[in-house]
Design an enzyme around this catalytic site. Structure first.
Site, short mmCIF file in Angstrom:
data_model
loop_
_atom_site.label_atom_id
_atom_site.label_comp_id
_atom_site.label_asym_id
_atom_site.label_seq_id
_atom_site.Cartn_x
_atom_site.Cartn_y
_atom_site.Cartn_z
N GLU A 694 0.82 -1.22 0.00
CA GLU A 694 0.00 0.00 0.00
C GLU A 694 0.86 1.26 0.00
O GLU A 694 0.33 2.37 0.07
CB GLU A 694 -0.93 0.00 1.22
CG GLU A 694 -0.23 -0.26 2.54
CD GLU A 694 -1.20 -0.49 3.69
OE1 GLU A 694 -2.33 0.01 3.63
OE2 GLU A 694 -0.82 -1.18 4.65
N ASP A 718 -4.94 3.10 -0.02
CA ASP A 718 -3.79 3.88 0.43
C ASP A 718 -2.75 4.02 -0.68
O ASP A 718 -2.10 5.08 -0.79
CB ASP A 718 -3.15 3.22 1.66
CG ASP A 718 -3.76 3.72 2.96
OD1 ASP A 718 -4.21 4.88 3.00
OD2 ASP A 718 -3.82 2.94 3.93
N CYS A 765 -6.97 -6.27 -2.17
CA CYS A 765 -8.04 -6.18 -1.17
C CYS A 765 -8.59 -4.76 -1.06
O CYS A 765 -9.48 -4.51 -0.25
CB CYS A 765 -7.53 -6.64 0.20
SG CYS A 765 -6.13 -5.69 0.82
#
Length: 847
Positions: A694, A718, A765
């Site tokens: 991320e 992110d 995800c």
């Protein structure tokens, strides 16, 4: 001669006594609130330990204070951390100001509910103004109801004790909550204040609000970023002030979670076209059916000379009936209805709001009937909220209107037995959350309101139920006769009121097609998803609890791609211990049968703070101390979590994922710690250890990280904001923080290439995995797992089965050379349209 300075406190409950220092709450066990006794109860009614006056009664019903004849203030607190139940399971049998006799029943409580949802049932009896009194224990074994436990004698220091109780503290804080102090942040402040004895008020723009009143706090109209003053008066004023400042300055984890895709920004336009009413889309979808009206209650005329005592009792009974009904609705909510649960909790808090009750009781005292008094109190607060110029607060007036109607029905003895035609479009001036709970038992096709807003609680519930919903249609909606055939096209923000038979038949076909597609997707959701050329793509779910995991399994999830372990750590005074964590993680594994579960280690810090983990304020919190960095600073916290994860069974189905990794040494150090802890525990089978990609640095180092990691999972939320240097919560930039930006796609490709060199797999995800437009792109870049919201599992699996992986690879490579996210999205739309119209041609696209 009797000693008026001495009283005897009798056991308020039956059950074994627990040493006060063993009560599982530091506030009680440390003696901060006073000395006394603790009992693990075996009965469900709290009784008065002595005669006295009720000088404090928690609005949530879990605690009260009696003032005895000698001035001792006896605090009785049922269970530990029970304030979080927000009144559920507690039925006070007395009111503030009542004079009670020894052994009189005070509070009835649901032992099973408290035991299941709170830390402990252990109940304390303390002398809260203790410096002025001496205590002598008379019985230390198992307490029988009514047996003498404590002798309490005034020592002459009560004046000093009372002086200490009038300590005060004040401080300033800047509001961090998105949208300012609307209902949920106000409820958080109220709950925080209830954990202390001190009275707390909030000042803003030369006005004050008692933090015990949600409507008073909302009525100040405090916006995000505004500075407020907090004033606390009482024996624990300093502690209360610090806790409230933290609550004001810290937005909850859920506020910083990935937000769902915004609804189309459709503004109502003039109804120039005949037979068409325009509104605002609150929940997307297409529906048709006959119009069914749902009207509110009309009050009978009031003479104005009613008996106040009778009207007070009538209002009390109605409030108790509604409170019981809301509590029942909360208990029977199905899994996955967290939004509905939060709305019901807010309604319970509003039922006890002192501003509402005080206004209503003032009118009753002047001879006004209970129904009119309650309506006037609600209307006054609604006008305040609607006059603030804040749309979010204006929409909270709908919750007050809901309570107004529910209490009026209880007062008038009206029960709602709806008779609706099949597949009705329900029309009202403004529907309420309780209306939706009632309509859930009927065959309803859609909702349409003359007023309301797209961010109201009703809109949230409608979206969760998949009900098309249109709001702000205007008063012309209410002039339509019942039974009128309607076409509700919420996607386009319009209601067709004069549809021809041909148009109705066309819409019926479209609705049926959508329903059949959804049914086919759901029917095939349990099967694996392979592309047409045989590539397996796992479709997992993002969850935050064992209940959500069970729902994901039912929806067809191949596993859990992200369990956010923060759900165990937030909204509580102390961290969960190793045993509690192990039990919670095991419950998620058990809920998923034989399928794998990825558990992310705690990701707090920076902008997501915990009350029991004080960290310094940061100018750029999303760039600060968070994720794995917090584990490095507080290794005991991470070690405890890793020990719990190493003890779940079977280890082969447990995968541990580390957030915010930026360099290889971080991963190597954690793997060494995991190995050391496993050796200490005698664990031979090890859970896999993965890295959440991320941060751009992690994507750029993917090949090196893959030497030490078992898998990668890309958090596109992110990764987007760090790559694009745009805060994903910034209202003005939200539309530009797009994970389909070519730069993001290059980082995803680099991650997949680095992983492949060491035979590691890559999942996604973040929110991009749930975007159907992105599915062929991610498959083409080499992603092997997509972790999505549970309701989308069937849709994403169906889409994967329509794809050709080799064509997706060629297509995604072409996207890397485009100039913007908008260009990528348009290319994806073209690809999807071509694939739908001509699957063979799509395979040749970008060759």
């Amino acid at each position: 001669m009797p000693n008026n300075n001495k009283i005897i406190l009798h056991a308020p409950l039956a059950g074994p006594q627990v040493p006060l220092d063993q009560v599982p709450d530091p506030v009680f066990s440390s003696g901060t609130l006073g000395d006394g006794v603790a009992i693990d109860p075996v009965n469900d009614v709290l009784h008065a330990p002595c005669a006295g006056e009720v000088v404090q009664l928690a609005r949530t019903g879990h605690a009260l204070t009696l003032r005895a004849a000698n001035g001792a203030e006896v605090l009785l607190h049922i269970g530990v951390d029970t304030v979080q139940l927000q009144g559920r399971g507690f039925s006070p049998l007395v009111a503030l100001g009542d004079q009670v006799t020894q052994d009189q029943p005070l509070i009835r409580f649901d032992m099973d509910l408290v035991a299941q949802h709170c830390v402990s049932l252990v109940t304390v009896m303390l002398i809260s103004n203790g410096p002025g009194f001496g205590l002598k224990r008379l019985e230390t074994r198992c307490a029988q109801l009514g047996v003498a436990l404590l002798e309490v004698e005034a020592t002459g220091n009560t004046v000093q004790a009372q002086a200490a109780s009038h300590e005060s503290a004040r401080g300033h804080a800047r509001v961090a909550h998105h949208g300012g102090l609307h209902a949920r942040p106000a409820a958080l402040l109220r709950q925080t204040a209830q954990g202390f004895q001190s009275q707390a008020v909030l000042r803003f723009a030369e006005r004050e609000a008692d933090l015990g009143s949600l409507v008073a706090v909302m009525g100040l109209g405090v916006g995000e970023g505004a500075e407020v003053e907090l004033i606390c008066r009482g024996p624990d004023s300093q502690a209360a002030l610090q806790a409230l400042i933290a609550a004001v300055q810290t937005a909850s984890v859920s506020e910083h979670a990935a937000k769902p895709a915004p609804l189309p920004a459709i503004k109502p336009s003039p109804n120039a076209e005949p037979g068409m009413l325009n509104g605002v889309c609150a929940a997307p979808g297409l529906a048709l059916g006959p119009l069914a009206r749902l009207d509110g209650i009309s009050l009978p005329a009031d003479s104005g000379d009613n008996d106040p005592a009778e009207q007070h009792q009538a209002l009390n009974s109605a409030l108790a009936e509604v409170r019981h009904a809301i509590d029942r609705d909360w208990r029977h909510l199905p899994r996955g209805q967290e939004d509905a649960a939060a709305i019901l909790e807010a309604h319970l808090a509003l039922l006890d709001d002192p501003a509402l009750l005080g206004d209503a009781r003032q009118h009753i005292a002047s001879g006004v009937a209970a129904g009119h008094a309650w309506s006037h109190a609600i209307d006054t607060q609604c006008q305040v909220l609607r006059s603030l110029g804040n749309p979010l607060l204006a929409e909270r007036a709908n919750d007050l209107y809901d309570l107004q109607q529910r209490v009026l029905r209880a007062l008038l003895g009206e029960t709602r037995q709806l008779r609706l035609p099949p597949s009705a479009i329900v029309v009202a001036h403004e529907l309420t959350p309780s209306d939706l709970l009632l309509l859930a038992r009927h065959d309803v096709a859609g909702l349409c309101m003359a007023a309301g807003g797209a961010t109201s609680h009703v809109a949230i519930l409608a979206r969760a139920r998949g009900l098309p919903c249109l709001v702000a249609v205007g008063e012309a909606l209410l002039e339509l006769p019942a039974g009128t055939p309607l076409v509700l096209d919420a996607d386009q923000g319009r209601l067709e009121t004069q549809a021809t038979a041909q148009r109705l038949a066309e819409v019926q076909r479209q609705v049926q097609q959508r329903r059949e597609i959804r049914q086919r997707q759901q029917a095939a959701a349990q099967a694996s998803a392979r592309t047409r050329d045989g590539q397996l793509i796992e479709v997992a779910a993002n969850v935050a609890s064992a209940e959500e995991a069970a729902q994901a399994l039912a929806e067809g999830a191949d596993g859990i791609g992200l369990l956010r372990s923060e759900f165990l750590f937030i909204d509580r005074p102390t961290a969960p211990d190793e045993a509690e964590q192990r039990s919670a993680y095991q419950a998620v594994l058990d809920a998923m049968a034989e399928r794998p579960v990825i558990i992310r280690t705690i990701d707090v810090g920076g902008d997501k703070q915990l009350d029991y983990l004080p960290l310094p304020a940061e100018a750029n919190p999303v760039l600060g101390l968070r994720g794995i960095r917090l584990g490095q600073m507080r290794p005991e916290l991470l070690d405890q979590q890793l020990r719990a994860l190493l003890q779940v069974s079977p280890q082969q189905r447990c995968r541990i994922m580390l957030p915010m990794v930026t360099e290889v040494d971080e991963l190597v150090a954690i793997r060494q710690r995991l190995d050391r802890l496993a050796d200490e525990l005698g664990v031979t089978a090890r859970a896999e250890l993965g890295v959440m990609i991320e941060v751009p640095a992690a994507a750029l180092l993917a090949e090196r990280l893959a030497e030490h990691a078992d898998f990668f999972s890309i958090g596109t939320n992110d990764l987007s904001q760090y790559t694009l240097a745009m805060d994903r919560d910034h209202a003005g930039l939200a539309a530009r923080v797009d994970a389909l930006h070519p730069a993001l796609l290059r980082l995803i490709e680099l991650t997949c290439q680095g992983a492949a060199k060491h035979d590691r797999w890559v999942g996604v995800c973040g929110a991009l995995a749930s975007d159907p437009l992105a599915t062929p792109v991610l498959v083409g870049l080499g992603v092997a797992e997509l972790s999505v919201s549970a309701p989308q599992i069937g849709e994403i699996k169906a889409l994967v089965r329509q794809l050709d992986a080799s064509a997706c690879r060629r297509f995604s490579q072409g996207l890397l050379g485009l100039s913007s996210a908008a260009a990528v999205r348009q290319a994806c739309r073209d690809f999807a349209a071509l694939a739908h119209a001509q699957p063979a041609a799509a395979a040749a696209l970008q060759q």
